[in-house]
Design a protein around this motif. Structure first.
Motif: not given
Length: 384
Positions: A35-43, A126-128
């Motif tokens: 639906k949308c592509t928000p920014k993802v921070s991969v940690i 946020l992806l840990f």
């Protein structure tokens, strides 16, 4: 005979729960529309991960998702983890290396590392993920689609565990077999009320708003099994939490030998024992009398010279149910028949690990992980 009826009934209940879990486990779709592509921070928290960190970061850089950053926090490593990540960041500015501060009193290692990185992240999600994971190029796109479709605050999931050696096949496949047998994920996920599902630390995808609403990793700062407590915190904050099948998107090389399996699973069960001794006691009972004893009774049947005893067919049924469940889980998560046939050794190993974790907490002994020791009191797990 009464004993065998009771065990058969318990196994039938476990089989029903197992089947419902396997059939209702959400999976990524082939045709994914975001639906949308928000920014993802991969940690990626990394402590002494020189053997794994390069393949992990390189796989993350191949994502076909349009807007993401990769933050690797070196948690006071004693090897060249930081140097490897630094070299990658010089080639690709999408990778940031953060040098972690010394571990303060009252914090466990991984929560502190993740919290430091999260404070410097700029993503709406946020992806840990762990340093011993590798990811398919579609991982972020499909995981974000699942998160959006299900309106979750936290999406966790089951990566595929790579087991290259016999020692790994004994212990590691037992994890998913037990989860699918014992936890009613199908019921937790179908509830209209937010309930804690299963949070798996190898993959935790949070809405940043939901993450900071619970206080981030600071809310679980002294927990050696921080993933479980994060899931509980999200549910308490009335956030939706799902555990999904990510075995087609994420691979994990969790433990390289039986000694690492012993330490890793002991750490997990040591931490879980803070939640409920009764639950671990029940796990010990189920392991001994429901998951292992039928194999003993089946062997005993072969040494009986008289006709098949009245309870014999019940034992055969029990073993059949166990083998069907175990092979179903192994096949789904791409384990070969070797792992299935090693089931008796696996369940014996697990019973020993459960007993060890419970005993160490009961006597107040410390437990070691990543060259750090943790001790317990009634409320927390503190590094020493």
């Amino acid at each position: 005979m009464i004993y065998q009826i009771i065990i058969s009934t318990l196994l039938a209940i476990l089989f029903l729960n197992f089947a419902l879990n396997m059939n209702n486990l959400r999976r990524p779709r082939h045709n994914t529309v975001l639906k949308c592509t928000p920014k993802v921070s991969v940690i990626v928290p990394a402590r002494n991960e020189a053997a794994n960190i390069s393949s992990c970061v390189e796989s993350l850089l191949q994502q076909d998702y349009p807007d993401f950053e990769i933050i690797v926090i070196d948690d006071n490593s004693e090897d060249n983890t930081a140097a490897i990540v630094h070299d990658i960041s010089r080639r690709d500015t999408n990778v940031r290396l953060i040098m972690g501060a010394p571990l303060p009193l009252g914090w466990a290692g991984k929560p502190f590392a993740c919290f430091q990185a999260a404070k410097q992240a700029c993503g709406e999600w946020l992806l840990f993920t762990d340093a011993d994971t590798t990811h398919s190029p579609q991982m972020l796109r499909k995981a974000m689609a699942l998160a959006q479709e299900n309106h979750v605050s936290l999406l966790s999931g089951f990566p595929r565990h790579r087991t290259d050696h016999i020692s790994q096949k004994i212990a590691t496949p037992m994890i998913y077999f037990l989860i699918m047998s014992l936890i009613p994920l199908w019921l937790l996920h179908s509830s209209s009320k937010p309930l804690p599902s299963l949070a798996i630390g190898q993959f935790l995808l949070f809405s940043a708003d939901a993450y900071w609403k619970i206080g981030g990793h600071e809310a679980v700062k002294n927990r050696v099994t921080e993933d479980i407590y994060l899931g509980i915190a999200i549910a308490k904050a009335k956030g939706r939490h799902l555990a999904v099948d990510l075995s087609s998107l994420v691979n994990c090389h969790m433990y390289s030998n039986i000694a690492e399996s012993w330490r890793g699973l002991s750490r997990a069960l040591y931490g879980i024992s803070a939640l409920s001794y009764a639950a671990l006691g029940m796990l010990l009972f189920l392991g001994c009398f429901v998951l292992l004893a039928p194999l003993f009774w089946l062997v005993a049947l072969f040494f009986m010279t008289d006709m098949l005893p009245q309870w014999g067919p019940l034992v055969i049924m029990q073993v059949a149910l166990l083998l069907i469940m175990r092979r179903w889980a192994d096949a789904h998560f791409k384990e070969d028949w070797t792992a299935t046939l090693l089931y008796p050794l696996g369940i014996i190993f697990l019973i020993a690990v459960v007993a060890n974790g419970m005993w160490r907490r009961l006597i107040g002994a410390s437990i070691s992980w990543k060259k750090r020791s943790y001790h317990s009191n009634s409320k927390q797990d503190d590094p020493v």
